[in-house]
Design a protein around this motif. Structure first.
Motif, mmCIF file in Angstrom:
data_model
loop_
_atom_site.group_PDB
_atom_site.id
_atom_site.type_symbol
_atom_site.label_atom_id
_atom_site.label_comp_id
_atom_site.label_asym_id
_atom_site.label_seq_id
_atom_site.Cartn_x
_atom_site.Cartn_y
_atom_site.Cartn_z
ATOM 1 N N PHE A 51 19.705 41.854 25.193
ATOM 2 C CA PHE A 51 19.335 40.541 25.389
ATOM 3 C C PHE A 51 20.325 39.565 24.429
ATOM 4 C CE2 PHE A 51 16.921 36.544 24.714
ATOM 5 C CZ PHE A 51 16.673 36.117 25.999
ATOM 6 N N ALA A 52 20.645 40.084 23.352
ATOM 7 C CA ALA A 52 21.595 39.340 22.480
ATOM 8 C C ALA A 52 22.929 39.114 23.231
ATOM 9 C CB ALA A 52 21.671 39.852 21.119
ATOM 10 N N ALA A 53 23.480 40.440 23.962
ATOM 11 C CA ALA A 53 24.575 40.396 24.625
ATOM 12 C C ALA A 53 24.545 39.309 25.977
ATOM 13 C CB ALA A 53 24.691 41.924 25.189
ATOM 14 N N ILE A 54 23.484 39.451 26.325
ATOM 15 C CA ILE A 54 23.190 38.351 27.512
ATOM 16 C C ILE A 54 23.564 36.935 26.976
ATOM 17 C CG2 ILE A 54 21.635 37.415 29.144
ATOM 18 C CD1 ILE A 54 20.360 40.242 29.313
ATOM 19 N N LEU A 55 22.988 36.560 25.634
ATOM 20 C CA LEU A 55 23.009 35.414 25.221
ATOM 21 C C LEU A 55 24.774 34.920 25.013
ATOM 22 C CD1 LEU A 55 20.231 35.107 22.673
ATOM 23 C CD2 LEU A 55 20.339 34.230 24.987
ATOM 24 N N ILE A 56 25.151 36.053 24.411
ATOM 25 C CA ILE A 56 26.888 35.876 24.204
ATOM 26 C C ILE A 56 27.489 35.560 25.425
ATOM 27 C CG2 ILE A 56 29.001 36.954 23.490
ATOM 28 C CD1 ILE A 56 27.379 38.550 21.196
ATOM 29 N N ALA A 57 27.250 36.292 26.552
ATOM 30 C CA ALA A 57 27.589 36.192 27.921
ATOM 31 C C ALA A 57 27.368 34.757 28.421
ATOM 32 C CB ALA A 57 27.122 37.266 28.882
ATOM 33 N N VAL A 170 27.528 44.600 20.874
ATOM 34 C CA VAL A 170 26.805 43.505 21.567
ATOM 35 C C VAL A 170 27.752 42.780 22.053
ATOM 36 C CG1 VAL A 170 25.272 41.675 21.515
ATOM 37 C CG2 VAL A 170 24.633 43.834 20.344
ATOM 38 N N SER A 171 28.905 42.186 21.344
ATOM 39 C CA SER A 171 29.907 41.264 21.876
ATOM 40 C C SER A 171 30.775 42.267 22.977
ATOM 41 C CB SER A 171 31.025 41.227 20.480
ATOM 42 O OG SER A 171 30.051 40.695 19.484
ATOM 43 N N LEU A 172 30.973 43.141 22.978
ATOM 44 C CA LEU A 172 31.875 43.976 24.113
ATOM 45 C C LEU A 172 30.766 43.852 25.402
ATOM 46 C CD1 LEU A 172 33.382 47.079 22.678
ATOM 47 C CD2 LEU A 172 34.552 44.779 23.413
ATOM 48 N N VAL A 173 29.669 44.232 25.354
ATOM 49 C CA VAL A 173 28.783 44.052 26.383
ATOM 50 C C VAL A 173 28.662 42.560 26.885
ATOM 51 C CG1 VAL A 173 26.313 44.429 27.189
ATOM 52 C CG2 VAL A 173 27.475 45.845 25.624
ATOM 53 N N ILE A 175 31.056 40.244 26.577
ATOM 54 C CA ILE A 175 32.113 40.111 27.263
ATOM 55 C C ILE A 175 32.246 40.590 28.655
ATOM 56 C CG2 ILE A 175 34.733 40.470 27.377
ATOM 57 C CD1 ILE A 175 34.546 40.344 24.499
ATOM 58 N N PHE A 176 31.953 41.991 28.872
ATOM 59 C CA PHE A 176 31.792 42.585 30.367
ATOM 60 C C PHE A 176 30.655 41.772 31.120
ATOM 61 C CE2 PHE A 176 33.410 46.488 27.949
ATOM 62 C CZ PHE A 176 34.570 46.372 28.793
ATOM 63 N N LEU A 177 29.636 41.372 30.814
ATOM 64 C CA LEU A 177 28.672 40.790 31.385
ATOM 65 C C LEU A 177 29.076 39.299 31.884
ATOM 66 C CD1 LEU A 177 25.281 41.119 29.510
ATOM 67 C CD2 LEU A 177 26.089 42.164 31.681
ATOM 68 N N ALA A 178 29.861 38.719 31.069
ATOM 69 C CA ALA A 178 30.497 37.278 31.256
ATOM 70 C C ALA A 178 31.610 37.568 32.454
ATOM 71 C CB ALA A 178 30.991 36.586 30.054
ATOM 72 N N ALA A 179 32.431 38.658 32.252
ATOM 73 C CA ALA A 179 33.643 39.019 33.241
ATOM 74 C C ALA A 179 32.987 38.775 34.683
ATOM 75 C CB ALA A 179 34.297 40.137 32.994
ATOM 76 N N ASP A 180 31.820 39.338 34.978
ATOM 77 C CA ASP A 180 31.472 39.319 36.264
ATOM 78 C C ASP A 180 29.999 39.630 36.401
ATOM 79 O OD1 ASP A 180 31.141 39.793 39.130
ATOM 80 O OD2 ASP A 180 32.161 41.636 39.219
ATOM 81 N N PRO A 181 29.282 38.344 36.060
ATOM 82 C CA PRO A 181 27.960 38.400 36.220
ATOM 83 C C PRO A 181 27.055 38.724 37.466
ATOM 84 C CG PRO A 181 28.774 36.224 36.083
ATOM 85 C CD PRO A 181 29.886 37.062 35.807
ATOM 86 N N SER A 182 27.815 38.436 38.341
ATOM 87 C CA SER A 182 27.274 38.451 39.716
ATOM 88 C C SER A 182 27.013 39.859 39.952
ATOM 89 C CB SER A 182 27.702 37.729 40.735
ATOM 90 O OG SER A 182 29.298 38.405 41.017
ATOM 91 N N ARG A 183 27.799 40.952 39.730
ATOM 92 C CA ARG A 183 28.050 42.299 39.754
ATOM 93 C C ARG A 183 26.824 42.944 39.200
ATOM 94 N NH1 ARG A 183 32.719 46.390 37.890
ATOM 95 N NH2 ARG A 183 31.979 48.276 38.590
ATOM 96 N N TYR A 184 26.455 42.533 37.919
ATOM 97 C CA TYR A 184 25.188 43.147 37.300
ATOM 98 C C TYR A 184 23.828 42.650 37.859
ATOM 99 C CZ TYR A 184 28.988 44.625 34.280
ATOM 100 O OH TYR A 184 30.105 45.170 33.637
ATOM 101 N N ARG A 185 24.025 41.242 38.389
ATOM 102 C CA ARG A 185 22.662 40.875 38.705
ATOM 103 C C ARG A 185 22.508 41.596 40.090
ATOM 104 N NH1 ARG A 185 22.615 36.148 41.960
ATOM 105 N NH2 ARG A 185 24.103 37.018 43.066
ATOM 106 N N ASP A 186 23.666 41.429 41.075
ATOM 107 C CA ASP A 186 23.163 42.438 42.239
ATOM 108 C C ASP A 186 23.049 43.709 41.959
ATOM 109 O OD1 ASP A 186 23.968 40.081 43.361
ATOM 110 O OD2 ASP A 186 26.176 40.670 43.661
#
Length: 359
Positions: A51-57, A170-173, A175-186
């Protein structure tokens, strides 16, 4: 994470069009609740780090959106620019005053330790038994340990990695989430029935947008409170004013409990100061926190999410007992996201309150 598309997506496939929809909805909600409780019990710390990674994203996504508003560039390029600018700002802060802050924090820890021992000796003389040595961990040692309560499964990353390693991961995760959030949501919505996917995707979008706006607003409040506290302490000639202001600003991330914890080091630093200075600092800090609670927060945050104070405090205590400091730190943004999910999926869909969907 555009909230403008949430309402239209949420009405693509009404539940009334689906056979046996009410039974399916209830079953899905029961399964989701039970699964959430089981995950929190056995993998609580791991989930909090995620969840902390999601906040960073969410923070990075805000920067990406701001850059794309002025520059018509690809999302990945905007993300790289956001990261570079963030690193440059941190680097500038370290060059400008980083060593001063580090030196202040190091010296401040010794000063606060001595002040606490003086206060503890006085309280013990008055018949109030307190420990002469004080650490932040002492608070949590008096709470039930997650390892004791849940068989140790909650400390998955805590035992395998240090704090710095966790921060990097957490920071790396994030960054990956922020790069393509719709991919992980889908990818997440694939685990529910096909007819329910558009609705769940829409609710997740709304929860993400709410969380993002809340987080950006909270970061702004932290800067305001930390800056105002630093100025107050500098004007009053208090030693380590910059470090104390930073601590107050960081702890302001935790509603209700944070301002109290933020005043503890300030109060200890007042030991040895004259009474006039101590009273002015106490009054000034109180005014800053009252302005934050009664003026700034309602203006910035209440338009995003209106969390009931009693519910927030209860959730803070619950997360603190189960997960310790990391649970307290992340309790409020987690509650803000859960509020949207409960209102939309349960109150709106199961109970049929259409006003919640339109709110």
């Amino acid at each position: 994470m555009e909230p403008s598309g949430v309402r239209s997506l949420g009405t693509l496939i009404p539940f009334s069009m689906c056979p046996k929809a009410s039974v399916t909805k209830t079953a899905l909600i029961v399964i989701a609740v039970l699964a959430s409780i089981a995950l929190l019990v056995f993998f609580g710390e791991l989930l909090m780090l995620l969840f902390a990674a999601i906040l960073i994203a969410a923070v990075l996504d805000s920067g990406v959106a701001l850059i794309k508003r002025f520059l018509p560039i690809h999302r990945l390029v905007a993300l790289i620019l956001t990261i570079v600018i963030s690193i440059m700002l941190v680097g500038f802060a370290l060059v400008a005053g980083g060593m001063t802050i580090i030196d202040q924090l190091d010296a401040l820890s010794g000063v606060l330790g001595d002040a606490w021992r003086m206060l503890a000796d006085q309280l013990n003389d008055w018949g109030v038994p307190v420990l002469r040595t004080f650490n932040a961990e002492d608070i949590w040692e008096r709470l039930p340990e997650p390892q004791t309560m849940f068989g140790g499964a909650g400390a998955v990353l805590g035992t395998g990695f240090g704090m710095l390693s966790n921060l990097v991961i957490v920071s790396l995760v994030g960054i990956f989430l922020a790069a393509d959030p719709s991919r992980y949501r889908d990818g997440l919505v694939l685990f529910v029935p096909v007819w329910f996917r558009p609705r769940l995707g829409a609710v997740l979008d709304r929860a993400g947008a709410t969380l993002q706006r809340w987080l950006v607003g909270q970061l702004a409040l932290m800067v305001i409170v930390g800056g105002a506290t630093t100025v107050l302490l500098l004007v009053m000639g208090v030693n380590y004013a910059l470090s104390l202001g930073i601590i107050a600003g960081l702890l302001n991330f935790i509603p209700f409990l944070g301002p109290i914890l933020g005043f503890v080091p300030i109060g200890l630093a007042m030991i040895g100061q004259d009474m006039t200075t101590a009273l002015i600092v106490l009054g000034g800090y109180t005014l800053i926190q009252q302005a934050d609670a009664n003026v700034l927060s309602p203006l910035i945050q209440d338009r995003v999410v209106n969390l009931a104070p009693a519910l927030t405090i209860a959730f803070l205590l619950l997360m603190g007992i189960i997960l310790g400091p990391i649970g307290v730190a992340l309790a409020t943004p987690l509650l803000a996201a859960l509020r949207i999910l409960v209102l939309e999926l349960y109150v709106g869909d199961v109970l049929g309150d259409e006003a919640v969907k339109k709110a």
